[in-house]
Design an enzyme around this catalytic site. Structure first.
Site, PDB file in Angstrom:
ATOM      1  N   SER A  99     -29.017 -42.608  15.337  1.00 18.29           N
ATOM      2  CA  SER A  99     -28.102 -41.775  16.236  1.00 18.29           C
ATOM      3  C   SER A  99     -28.617 -40.576  16.442  1.00 18.29           C
ATOM      4  CB  SER A  99     -26.790 -41.728  15.368  1.00 18.29           C
ATOM      5  OG  SER A  99     -25.758 -41.315  16.010  1.00 18.29           O
ATOM      6  N   HIS A 123     -27.832 -45.548  19.522  1.00 21.40           N
ATOM      7  CA  HIS A 123     -26.796 -46.099  20.017  1.00 21.40           C
ATOM      8  C   HIS A 123     -25.947 -45.417  21.255  1.00 21.40           C
ATOM      9  CE1 HIS A 123     -23.589 -44.433  17.020  1.00 21.40           C
ATOM     10  NE2 HIS A 123     -24.632 -43.576  17.035  1.00 21.40           N
TER      11      HIS A 123
END
Length: 401
Positions: A99, A123
């Site tokens: 992330s 993501h």
């Protein structure tokens, strides 16, 4: 307090938090450990930027990362703080860079090293909102804008487009150490030492919030810029992109360029440029294959043949007209049909050449050659006789021209 003493105190005070900055006395290299969440209850951008400012005399920052990510804007602020520092930044992913942690290392470091068995995950941005439909639509637009911003960092590092990387982000893509290098998000995998043993990475964080709990549980990554030949994107200290080729690739390039096996890159490049700028070889003319029984003719000859064919058809039609006229005139002259029926029989022969047999079957002299009595009555009687004969041969419906 001296900045270095302050850093030593910082390292001591936060040794249990997973975040540490330290400089050995007399060294120009600083080590920064980012072993926690980004923002929230982990490492805040405010604390990180403040501590980073104390690294005034260092020329290299060794950033070690093992983090599940966290707040996007804290992550962007940390990225920019590292970008703005004059020192060369070498980021090593020791365990997991997921992330926000993934774009910190990809976006801030001059070199990204994947420790063996480490993983990297990217993501799309997440968010929560409370409110009406307009609030939800605004959140969706904000998340798209934020995700595009993040995707631009991956594209700057690895190549490809923002749209391409958004697709990879939407799929929540996990990379092994080698796959991260192959995708261009990292530059190399850490060299293995003789006394090291390979072991799968163990998650130090709760990964249940993600769609996949690590690379072992995720599908193979799809990346916009994959290097099937083994080359990778690297970045220099000036953050410019260069290409590093393996020995096997250099050998293949020399063979393709037609240069000696010990030619340097400049010689190879010059030879390749010559190949690119050289005129393309012209194809050797070939004789077209003609099917058996056919012949090739030029356009002028073909046009002449078509003209001749049209003239031949016209002459043949005139010849047929003359032949039909001769047949009918002969029948009139020997008294088989009256002169008044000449046009009728010409049309009949044009429509049905078989009518010639009908004329041939009529007996000469049926029609007097000299007018006797009421010529009109005689012609009508003769026409009636012809019609009876025609009906006997062909039926009740006469053929029309």
């Amino acid at each position: 307090m001296d900045p270095r003493q302050r850093l030593h105190a910082l390292a001591s005070n936060r040794s249990g938090s997973g975040y540490r900055m330290a400089v050995q006395p007399g060294s120009t290299t600083a080590r920064v450990d980012l072993y926690d969440e980004i923002g929230y209850f982990g490492v805040s951008a405010r604390d990180f930027a403040r501590d980073l400012q104390a690294l005034e005399d260092v020329d290299t920052i060794e950033l070690h990362v093992s983090s599940p990510g966290g707040d996007v804007f804290d992550g962007i602020a940390i990225t920019n703080a590292l970008r703005q520092h004059p020192a060369r930044v070498v980021a090593t992913v020791d365990g997991l860079a997921a992330s926000a942690a993934s774009f910190i290392v990809a976006g801030s470091a001059d070199e990204v090293v994947m420790a063996r068995n480490s993983e990297l995950m990217i993501h799309d941005a997440w968010g929560m909102a409370i409110g009406n439909a307009a609030d939800m639509r605004k959140l969706a637009d904000d998340l798209d804008r934020i995700s595009n911003n993040i995707a631009s960092m991956y594209a700057d590092k690895a190549g490809g487009t923002v749209a391409d990387w958004r697709d990879v982000m939407l799929a929540e893509t996990w990379f092994s150490a080698e796959e991260a290098v192959e995708a261009g998000l990292a530059d190399r995998v850490e060299t293995k030492r003789e006394d090291d043993e390979d072991a799968p990475a163990k998650a130090a964080f709760d990964l249940s919030v993600f769609a996949h709990a690590g690379r072992a549980h995720a599908p193979a990554p799809r990346t916009p810029v994959a290097s099937a030949s083994g080359s990778r994107n690297t970045q220099t200290s000036e953050r410019s992109t260069a290409v590093a080729f393996s020995d096997e690739q250099m050998t293949a390039l020399r063979e393709f360029a037609g240069v000696p096996s010990d030619a340097d890159e400049g010689t190879i490049l010059a030879a390749l440029e010559d190949k690119v700028t050289a005129p393309a070889p012209q194809p050797t003319p070939t004789t077209p294959t003609v099917p058996e029984g056919m012949a090739l003719v030029d356009q002028a000859t073909l046009n002449a043949l078509r003209t001749d064919a049209a003239a031949g058809r016209e002459a043949r039609n005139r010849q047929l007209e003359q032949e039909r006229a001769a047949i009918v005139d002969s029948a009139v002259q020997d008294g088989r049909i009256p002169p008044a029926r000449r046009e009728h029989w010409l049309n009949q022969l044009a429509a049905d050449p078989g009518a010639e047999q009908v004329l041939a079957s009529l007996a000469p002299g049926l029609v007097p050659l000299e007018e006797l009595g009421d010529s009109g009555t005689q012609v009508r009687n003769q026409a009636s006789t012809e019609d009876d004969t025609y009906r006997q041969l062909f039926g009740d419906t006469p053929k029309e021209g």
